[in-house]
Design a protein around this motif. Structure first.
Motif, mmCIF file in Angstrom:
data_model
loop_
_atom_site.group_PDB
_atom_site.id
_atom_site.type_symbol
_atom_site.label_atom_id
_atom_site.label_comp_id
_atom_site.label_asym_id
_atom_site.label_seq_id
_atom_site.Cartn_x
_atom_site.Cartn_y
_atom_site.Cartn_z
ATOM 1 N N LEU A 1 20.815 14.238 -4.647
ATOM 2 C CA LEU A 1 20.541 15.659 -4.426
ATOM 3 C C LEU A 1 20.690 16.050 -2.961
ATOM 4 C CD1 LEU A 1 17.457 15.848 -6.789
ATOM 5 C CD2 LEU A 1 19.685 16.913 -7.201
ATOM 6 N N ASP A 2 21.361 17.181 -2.769
ATOM 7 C CA ASP A 2 21.567 17.697 -1.422
ATOM 8 C C ASP A 2 20.405 18.609 -1.059
ATOM 9 O OD1 ASP A 2 22.681 18.215 0.981
ATOM 10 O OD2 ASP A 2 24.358 19.412 0.230
ATOM 11 N N VAL A 3 19.242 18.006 -0.892
ATOM 12 C CA VAL A 3 18.030 18.771 -0.547
ATOM 13 C C VAL A 3 17.372 18.096 0.642
ATOM 14 C CG1 VAL A 3 17.584 19.602 -2.891
ATOM 15 C CG2 VAL A 3 16.642 17.406 -2.178
ATOM 16 N N PRO A 4 16.595 18.849 1.422
ATOM 17 C CA PRO A 4 15.945 18.240 2.581
ATOM 18 C C PRO A 4 14.991 17.131 2.151
ATOM 19 C CG PRO A 4 15.682 20.641 2.572
ATOM 20 C CD PRO A 4 16.267 20.268 1.260
ATOM 21 N N VAL A 5 14.951 16.063 2.932
ATOM 22 C CA VAL A 5 14.001 14.978 2.672
ATOM 23 C C VAL A 5 12.840 15.142 3.640
ATOM 24 C CG1 VAL A 5 13.665 12.483 2.630
ATOM 25 C CG2 VAL A 5 15.873 13.440 1.955
ATOM 26 N N PRO A 6 11.636 15.413 3.110
ATOM 27 C CA PRO A 6 10.496 15.542 4.020
ATOM 28 C C PRO A 6 10.115 14.180 4.593
ATOM 29 C CG PRO A 6 9.753 15.655 1.738
ATOM 30 C CD PRO A 6 11.249 15.531 1.692
ATOM 31 N N ASP A 7 9.385 14.165 5.686
ATOM 32 C CA ASP A 7 8.798 12.918 6.184
ATOM 33 C C ASP A 7 7.605 12.609 5.275
ATOM 34 O OD1 ASP A 7 7.413 10.911 7.404
ATOM 35 O OD2 ASP A 7 7.267 11.878 9.370
ATOM 36 N N PHE A 8 7.786 11.606 4.405
ATOM 37 C CA PHE A 8 6.754 11.338 3.400
ATOM 38 C C PHE A 8 5.448 10.834 4.016
ATOM 39 C CE2 PHE A 8 10.690 11.012 0.804
ATOM 40 C CZ PHE A 8 10.414 12.040 -0.071
ATOM 41 N N THR A 9 5.490 10.324 5.237
ATOM 42 C CA THR A 9 4.229 9.874 5.851
ATOM 43 C C THR A 9 3.320 11.072 6.171
ATOM 44 O OG1 THR A 9 5.127 9.884 8.110
ATOM 45 C CG2 THR A 9 5.319 7.833 6.873
ATOM 46 N N LYS A 10 3.928 12.268 6.259
ATOM 47 C CA LYS A 10 3.127 13.489 6.489
ATOM 48 C C LYS A 10 2.231 13.804 5.283
ATOM 49 C CE LYS A 10 4.700 15.353 10.537
ATOM 50 N NZ LYS A 10 5.877 14.600 10.855
ATOM 51 N N ASP B 1 8.580 16.528 -5.872
ATOM 52 C CA ASP B 1 7.258 16.645 -5.237
ATOM 53 C C ASP B 1 6.604 15.263 -5.087
ATOM 54 O OD1 ASP B 1 5.070 17.752 -4.026
ATOM 55 O OD2 ASP B 1 4.180 18.537 -5.886
ATOM 56 N N GLU B 2 7.373 14.323 -4.539
ATOM 57 C CA GLU B 2 6.800 13.011 -4.220
ATOM 58 C C GLU B 2 5.592 13.167 -3.298
ATOM 59 O OE1 GLU B 2 10.075 13.579 -4.097
ATOM 60 O OE2 GLU B 2 11.071 12.045 -5.300
ATOM 61 N N ALA B 3 5.620 14.207 -2.459
ATOM 62 C CA ALA B 3 4.565 14.380 -1.462
ATOM 63 C C ALA B 3 3.179 14.500 -2.106
ATOM 64 C CB ALA B 3 4.857 15.609 -0.594
ATOM 65 N N THR B 4 3.062 15.302 -3.168
ATOM 66 C CA THR B 4 1.760 15.467 -3.814
ATOM 67 C C THR B 4 1.314 14.171 -4.493
ATOM 68 O OG1 THR B 4 2.186 17.811 -4.155
ATOM 69 C CG2 THR B 4 0.472 16.821 -5.524
ATOM 70 N N VAL B 5 2.289 13.474 -5.086
ATOM 71 C CA VAL B 5 1.992 12.189 -5.720
ATOM 72 C C VAL B 5 1.473 11.202 -4.670
ATOM 73 C CG1 VAL B 5 3.086 10.212 -6.863
ATOM 74 C CG2 VAL B 5 3.676 12.536 -7.574
ATOM 75 N N LEU B 6 2.143 11.171 -3.527
ATOM 76 C CA LEU B 6 1.731 10.264 -2.450
ATOM 77 C C LEU B 6 0.354 10.628 -1.910
ATOM 78 C CD1 LEU B 6 5.143 9.942 -0.588
ATOM 79 C CD2 LEU B 6 3.831 8.015 -1.503
ATOM 80 N N ASP C 1 0.828 -1.205 0.000
ATOM 81 C CA ASP C 1 0.000 0.000 0.000
ATOM 82 C C ASP C 1 0.866 1.260 0.000
ATOM 83 O OD1 ASP C 1 0.838 0.336 2.615
ATOM 84 O OD2 ASP C 1 -1.120 -0.036 3.537
ATOM 85 N N VAL C 2 0.206 2.399 -0.101
ATOM 86 C CA VAL C 2 0.901 3.678 -0.258
ATOM 87 C C VAL C 2 1.666 4.044 1.017
ATOM 88 C CG1 VAL C 2 0.588 6.144 -0.751
ATOM 89 C CG2 VAL C 2 -0.797 4.452 -1.975
ATOM 90 N N THR C 3 1.089 3.702 2.172
ATOM 91 C CA THR C 3 1.759 4.005 3.441
ATOM 92 C C THR C 3 3.118 3.314 3.516
ATOM 93 O OG1 THR C 3 -0.397 4.210 4.510
ATOM 94 C CG2 THR C 3 1.502 3.889 5.961
ATOM 95 N N ASP C 4 3.150 2.035 3.137
ATOM 96 C CA ASP C 4 4.422 1.302 3.154
ATOM 97 C C ASP C 4 5.427 1.927 2.182
ATOM 98 O OD1 ASP C 4 3.450 -0.425 5.008
ATOM 99 O OD2 ASP C 4 3.391 -2.196 3.719
ATOM 100 N N ALA C 5 4.940 2.357 1.036
ATOM 101 C CA ALA C 5 5.840 2.974 0.053
ATOM 102 C C ALA C 5 6.473 4.228 0.645
ATOM 103 C CB ALA C 5 5.072 3.303 -1.230
ATOM 104 N N ALA C 6 5.682 5.018 1.365
ATOM 105 C CA ALA C 6 6.200 6.234 2.001
ATOM 106 C C ALA C 6 7.232 5.890 3.069
ATOM 107 C CB ALA C 6 5.046 7.035 2.609
ATOM 108 N N LEU C 7 6.986 4.823 3.820
ATOM 109 C CA LEU C 7 7.910 4.416 4.888
ATOM 110 C C LEU C 7 9.258 3.968 4.319
ATOM 111 C CD1 LEU C 7 5.473 2.438 7.214
ATOM 112 C CD2 LEU C 7 6.652 4.572 7.769
ATOM 113 N N VAL C 8 9.208 3.183 3.242
ATOM 114 C CA VAL C 8 10.467 2.719 2.632
ATOM 115 C C VAL C 8 11.204 3.905 2.020
ATOM 116 C CG1 VAL C 8 11.513 1.218 0.891
ATOM 117 C CG2 VAL C 8 9.551 0.392 2.214
#
Lengths: 488, 103
Positions: free
Chosen positions: A241-250, A460-465, A219-226
Motif C-alpha cells: 500500500l502506498d500510504v504513509p507509515v507512522p512511527d509505530f513506537t509513537k 490501524d496497527e497503532a491502536t493495536v500496539l 515484547d511489544v516495543t521490539d515488535a514496533a521497531l521491527v
C-alpha cells in the motif's frame, strides 16, 4: 542478565552506551544456539561468518561515533521462506533444500540497510502449510516451554528461537495465523500487519491474497521497531500500500482509558479450552481496571471462516506452487525419462504430504464444475466475513480474543488434518479480512504460555500496539523465560 | 470426477488420481485410501457453506479499496544469465536441460 535474554531495544541501548559490542552479543547468541539447538531445533541454516562480519562493521561504526539504527548490530532470525541473497532458503522443503536465492526479499533489503544481523534461517511447516512445524522436511521444532510439545506454526522456528534465547528478534509470515499462533504458544509477541502494509516481494508465495510478513519478538516495543523497519510501499509488490507509515513506537503509550475493546462471543464458545478462557477473563478484568470500555460483539460468520480459508488458501497455493516444475530450480527427480514425467515425479518426491494435499484440494475447488460451489462460494463468504468486521468496528476500536483455542499440544498428536485446521479458527478471519492482529502473552496454564489476540481496523496497527503495550506494562508475563526442560 | 452423495463420498480413489494428474502429482498407492478418506472429510465439512445465502453478494476481489497500480514502461536491469542458471538442476549450452519432450 545473560546477553541472549535482552530485548532488541535493550541491546540497542547497551550498544550505543558501549557497554557491549555487537560482536560480543552475536558470539553470545551463537554460543546459546550451540547449547540449545540439540533440544529445540529452531534453525535450518546458520550464517555465523557473515553475521560476525556484519557485527564488526557495526562496532566500527559505533567506535567512529556514528549514529546507528535501532536494529543495527542486533542479531535476529529469519523464517526460511523469506528470500536471502546468497543464503540458502528452503521453505523447509525437500523441493528447495539446495536453493540459494539470487535476490533479497524487500524486507531483507530494508533490514540490511538498517545494518541488522541475520543469525540464520528458521524452521517452519513446509511452504508455511501447517500449524505445528511438524510438516518441515527437516523435522519438527520443539517448544522451549516443554520440549515434547509443538511450537505451533508455521513460523514455529522463529517463535521457538525467541523463547529459547536463540535470537533477539525474528521475522515470520502469517497466512492464517502462522505468526500469531506460534507467538502465543511460545510466550512471544507476534504481529500480522494489515494486508499490504509490508511488501511480500521475496516471501515465497503460499496464498497471495492472505500472506503477510511480520515480527516475532520478546515484547511489544521490539515488535514496533521491527515493523517500523519493514513497512512501506514497494514497487515490486503491486499489493503493497502506498500510504504513509507512522512511527509505530509513537503508539507505545500506556493508556487505554476510554478505548472500546470488543469481545466477540463466537471466539469464547465451546471450542475454546477452559484454561484459555480463564486467562482471557483475567485479561479483560485488567483492561477494565486500566479504564477500557468492554463491548459485547458478534461476528456471525466466524464458524464459516475455517472452511472458507481451506478453500481459498489451497486454491491460491495450487497456482503459486505450479512454478515448481523441476526445470529451472529446485528438486529434480532422476527417475523420469520424459519432461512431463520429470515434472510430475519431481513434484511428488519434492513436496511432502500436506503440501500435496493442499495443491490437490486447490486444484479440485478450482476445477471445472466445482468452481462455483467451492471457490466462488468461499469468496462470497469472505465478503460476509469482511462485513462482520466492518460492522464490529463501528461499535469498538479493537477486538480481544484468544490467539488459539488451545495451548500448545504434543508433537505427533496423530490428529487428522481437518481437526488441526479447525484450531486455526481464531486467527484465520483476520487474514480473510486483511486486518492487523497481534498476539501477546496474557497468562500461563500448567506452565505453558497462553496468548491473547488484539485485532484492529485496517492500517490501524497503532491502536493495536497501544492496547498491547498498555497491557504489557501492567503485567509481568513477558518477563518469564522458557526453561527448555531444565532449570536454566 | 463425478460428485456422488453415496456414503458422503464426494471423490473416489479414481477421482483422487485424476485430481493428482491435473496437479502434476501422483498419490503413492500406499497413501491412496487414507488420502481419499481425509480429502472427503474436508469436502464434506465444506457442506456447511450451503447454509449461507450468498445471493447478490460480490466475491471478495481485494480486502482494501485499492485499484490498478501502474508504472512507467522503462527498461531496468534484470537478472544475469549466470544468476538465472545458478539453481538449475541441469544446464546445457546456457539453457535449462530437460529430458526429451517429444519422442
Amino acid at each position: 542478565m545473560e546477553l541472549y535474554r535482552l530485548t532488541a531495544h535493550e541491546a540497542h541501548d547497551k550498544l550505543v552506551k558501549k557497554e557491549i559490542s555487537s560482536q560480543e552479543l552475536t558470539e553470545a547468541l551463537y554460543k546459546r544456539i550451540e547449547e540449545t539447538e540439540p533440544k529445540v531445533k529452531a534453525y535450518v541454516t546458520l550464517d555465523k561468518e557473515h553475521a560476525l562480519a556484519q557485527a564488526a562493521a557495526v562496532d566500527a561504526a559505533i567506535a567512529q561515533g556514528k549514529e546507528i539504527a535501532p536494529l543495527a548490530g542486533v542479531p535476529g532470525a529469519i523464517k526460511d521462506n523469506i528470500s536471502t541473497k546468497g543464503l540458502r532458503t528452503t521453505c523447509s522443503s525437500k523441493m528447495l533444500a539446495n536453493m540459494v536465492p539470487i535476490y533479497d526479499a524487500h524486507v531483507i533489503k530494508k533490514l540490511r540497510e538498517a545494518e541488522t544481523i541475520f543469525l540464520g534461517k528458521t524452521n517452519m511447516d513446509e511452504f508455511a502449510m501447517g500449524s505445528t512445524t511438524e510438516t518441515s522436511f527437516f523435522g519438527p521444532t520443539h517448544n522451549p516451554w516443554n520440549l515434547e510439545l509443538i511450537p505451533g506454526g508455521s513460523s514455529g522456528g522463529s517463535a521457538a528461537a525467541i523463547a529459547a534465547g536463540e535470537a533477539l528478534w525474528a521475522l515470520g509470515s502469517d497466512t492464517g495465523g502462522s505468526i500469531r499462533q506460534p507467538a502465543s504458544f511460545n510466550g512471544c509477541v507476534g504481529i500480522k500487519p494489515t494486508y499490504g502494509r509490508v511488501s511480500r516481494y521475496g516471501c515465497v508465495a503460499f496464498a497471495s491474497s492472505l500472506d503477510q510478513i511480520g515480527p516475532i519478538t520478546r515484547d511489544v516495543t521490539d515488535a514496533a521497531l521491527v515493523l517500523n523497519c519493514i513497512s512501506g510501499k514497494d514497487a515490486m509488490d503491486a499489493t503493497s500500500l502506498d500510504v504513509p507509515v507512522p512511527d509505530f513506537t509513537k503508539a507505545l503509550v500506556a493508556d487505554v482509558k476510554g478505548l472500546r475493546i470488543g469481545l466477540p462471543a463466537e471466539f469464547y464458545g465451546e471450542g475454546t479450552a477452559r484454561v484459555v478462557k480463564d486467562e482471557l477473563d483475567k485479561a479483560v478484568e485488567i483492561y477494565k481496571k486500566l479504564g477500557a470500555e468492554i463491548v459485547p460483539i458478534s461476528l456471525p460468520h466466524t464458524k464459516y471462516a475455517v472452511i472458507t480459508y481451506y478453500i481459498i488458501a489451497p486454491a491460491e497455493a495450487s497456482a503459486n506452487l505450479a512454478r515448481f516444475d523441476g526445470v529451472r530450480y529446485g528438486y529434480r527427480s532422476q527417475q523420469a525419462t520424459s519432461a512431463p514425467e520429470m515434472t510430475t515425479q519431481s513434484r511428488t518426491e519434492g513436496f511432502g504430504l500436506e503440501v500435496r494435499r493442499r495443491i490437490m484440494l486447490g486444484t479440485y475447488v478450482l476445477s471445472s464444475g466445482y468452481y462455483d460451489a467451492y471457490y466462488k462460494k468461499a469468496m462470497q463468504v469472505r465478503t460476509l466475513i469482511c462485513q462482520d468486521y466492518a460492522e464490529a468496528f463501528k461499535k469498538c476500536d479493537v477486538l480481544l480474543t484468544p490467539t488459539s483455542p488451545v495451548p500448545a499440544y504434543k508433537i505427533d498428536s496423530q490428529m487428522d488434518p481437518l481437526s488441526i485446521y479447525m484450531l486455526d479458527v481464531t486467527t484465520i478471519p483476520v487474514n480473510m479480512a486483511g486486518l492487523p492482529g497481534i498476539s501477546l502473552p496474557c497468562g500461563f496454564a500448567d506452565g505453558l504460555p497462553i496468548g491473547m489476540q488484539l485485532i484492529g481496523r485496517a492500517l490501524d496497527e497503532a491502536t493495536v500496539l497501544r492496547a498491547a503495550y498498555t497491557f504489557e506494562q501492567a503485567t509481568e508475563f513477558h518477563k518469564v523465560y522458557a526453561k527448555l526442560g531444565g532449570k536454566d | 470426477m463425478t460428485a456422488t452423495a453415496a456414503n458422503n463420498l464426494k471423490v473416489s480413489q479414481d477421482d483422487v488420481e485424476h485430481i493428482a494428474q491435473l496437479s502434476r502429482l501422483t498419490v503413492p498407492a500406499s497413501e491412496r485410501e487414507k488420502f481419499t478418506e481425509q480429502f472427503n472429510q474436508i469436502l464434506n465439512y465444506a457442506d456447511i457453506l450451503e447454509h449461507i445465502d450468498t445471493t447478490g453478494i460480490q466475491p471478495t476481489a481485494h480486502v482494501l479499496p485499492v485499484s490498478n497500480v501502474f508504472r512507467e514502461d522503462i527498461v531496468k536491469p534484470g537478472s544475469t544469465l549466470e544468476e538465472v542458471l545458478a539453481n538449475a538442476p541441469a544446464v546445457h549450452n546456457d539453457g535449462f536441460k530437460v529430458p526429451r519432450v517429444i519422442e
